[in-house]
Scaffold this motif. Structure first.
Motif, PDB file in Angstrom:
ATOM      1  N   THR A  37       0.695  -1.177   0.160  1.00  0.00           N
ATOM      2  CA  THR A  37       0.001  -0.052  -0.033  1.00  0.00           C
ATOM      3  C   THR A  37       0.979   1.073  -0.094  1.00  0.00           C
ATOM      4  OG1 THR A  37      -1.712  -1.196   1.266  1.00  0.00           O
ATOM      5  CG2 THR A  37      -1.784   1.127   1.238  1.00  0.00           C
ATOM      6  N   PHE A 199      -1.889  -4.708  -4.727  1.00  0.00           N
ATOM      7  CA  PHE A 199      -2.887  -3.818  -3.813  1.00  0.00           C
ATOM      8  C   PHE A 199      -4.270  -4.289  -3.714  1.00  0.00           C
ATOM      9  CE2 PHE A 199      -5.300   0.033  -3.566  1.00  0.00           C
ATOM     10  CZ  PHE A 199      -5.057   0.377  -2.317  1.00  0.00           C
ATOM     11  N   GLU A 203      -4.342  -5.840  -0.095  1.00  0.00           N
ATOM     12  CA  GLU A 203      -4.273  -4.674   0.700  1.00  0.00           C
ATOM     13  C   GLU A 203      -5.367  -3.518   0.879  1.00  0.00           C
ATOM     14  OE1 GLU A 203      -0.152  -3.431   1.085  1.00  0.00           O
ATOM     15  OE2 GLU A 203       0.584  -5.605   1.498  1.00  0.00           O
ATOM     16  N   SER A 204      -6.346  -3.634  -0.200  1.00  0.00           N
ATOM     17  CA  SER A 204      -7.300  -2.720  -0.434  1.00  0.00           C
ATOM     18  C   SER A 204      -8.322  -2.432   0.650  1.00  0.00           C
ATOM     19  CB  SER A 204      -8.115  -3.002  -1.942  1.00  0.00           C
ATOM     20  OG  SER A 204      -8.571  -4.089  -1.515  1.00  0.00           O
ATOM     21  N   ILE A 207      -6.575  -0.099   3.696  1.00  0.00           N
ATOM     22  CA  ILE A 207      -6.409   1.552   3.394  1.00  0.00           C
ATOM     23  C   ILE A 207      -7.874   2.250   3.782  1.00  0.00           C
ATOM     24  CG2 ILE A 207      -6.952   1.482   0.874  1.00  0.00           C
ATOM     25  CD1 ILE A 207      -4.861   3.636   0.659  1.00  0.00           C
TER      26      ILE A 207
END
Length: 294
Positions: A37, A199, A203-204, A207
């Motif tokens: 990220t 991402f 990992e979205s 965030i």
């Protein structure tokens, strides 16, 4: 009216200053985000900044078709592979240890430069590398570091070192045709595209859960503008002027700046042993640059 000519050594030193600080900025962001990220966001901001800079200055360049594969290859090694190694290294070790390992780049770069471009290295250059690297060893010895549980971080950092060396070869070839700003802008946007699927898949969600604050925003802007934009532009200028091996010697300054600013920003102890290491590092850089053509 001609612009002010900036000495190449100032470009190199500024690049190392920004990269030295980047370990501290990255550490502060790892409290909130995962490594991919951080990389994706900094590359996105950096490439947007550089393309905007080229447009407003009227110096926008297009990459020729015959050079695209070379540019793509450079982007694979840096920023993609290099930032993966660096960020995961910082995550599993410490800012100072990470910067020390990254600073081993000059130890290997003369061999790479000799094999690829037949760059000659004098005995004084080699002495400068040895003295500077001994300073890094002294700084490393000043910490009671334990490698238990840090092995994957150290391995990731040495992967970043190898990626940087290969990237230097691509960069040397590309700087003959394009400006440093153009190269860094395209490399960073290609890197952002490479990191995008990773991402989105892994990992979205993270965030979205984070609430932005001034500390997060300032760290991202510092990483993007100074470490991912200006530092790489300055380093590309340095490689163009003095070659791969001499340019990479300046990497020894990275742990010096990291140690200094870690003391002021995150209260990391600054000992006499570290000071001796810093003196050796700077002395080695000075020796390596004493060799001039007759």
């Amino acid at each position: 009216m001609k612009g002010i000519k900036v000495p190449v050594h100032l470009y190199a030193t500024a690049a190392m200053l920004f990269w030295g600080l980047s370990f501290i900025w990255t550490t502060s962001l790892l409290v909130y985000f995962q490594p991919v990220t951080i990389i994706f966001v900094r590359l996105l901001i950096s490439s947007s900044f550089l393309f905007f800079l080229m447009l407003v200055s009227g110096r926008f360049e297009k990459i020729r078709k015959e050079d695209f594969l070379l540019l793509l290859g450079s982007a694979i090694f840096n920023p993609f592979l290099y930032f993966l190694g660096e960020n995961f290294g910082v995550k599993y070790t410490t800012p100072t240890l990470s910067s020390v390992i990254i600073a081993t780049i000059p130890v290997f770069s003369p061999l790479v430069a000799w094999f690829t471009f037949k760059e000659k290295i004098s005995r004084l250059n080699i002495l400068g590398i040895a003295v500077s690297f001994s300073g890094i060893a002294v700084m490393l010895a000043s910490r009671n570091l334990s490698f238990s549980g840090e092995g994957r971080g150290v391995l990731a950092l040495f992967g970043a070192v190898m990626s940087s060396l290969v990237f230097s070869v691509f960069l040397k070839k590309l700087t003959r045709k394009y400006s440093p700003v153009t190269l860094v802008a395209y490399q960073n946007i290609l890197g952002a595209i490479m990191f995008l699927p990773v991402f989105l898949i892994f990992e979205s969600d993270n965030i979205i859960a984070v609430h932005l604050n001034i500390k997060i925003v300032s760290a991202f802007l510092a990483l993007s503008i100074f470490a991912s934009s200006l530092a790489f532009v300055f380093f590309a200028k340095t490689i163009k002027e003095i070659g791969i091996s001499k340019a990479n010697i300046y990497s020894n300054l990275i742990p010096v700046f990291t140690a200094l600013f870690s003391y002021f920003l995150i209260a990391e102890p600054f000992t006499l042993t570290k000071l001796c290491g810093i003196i050796l590092v700077i002395g080695g850089v000075y020796l390596s640059e004493r060799n001039k053509p007759r």
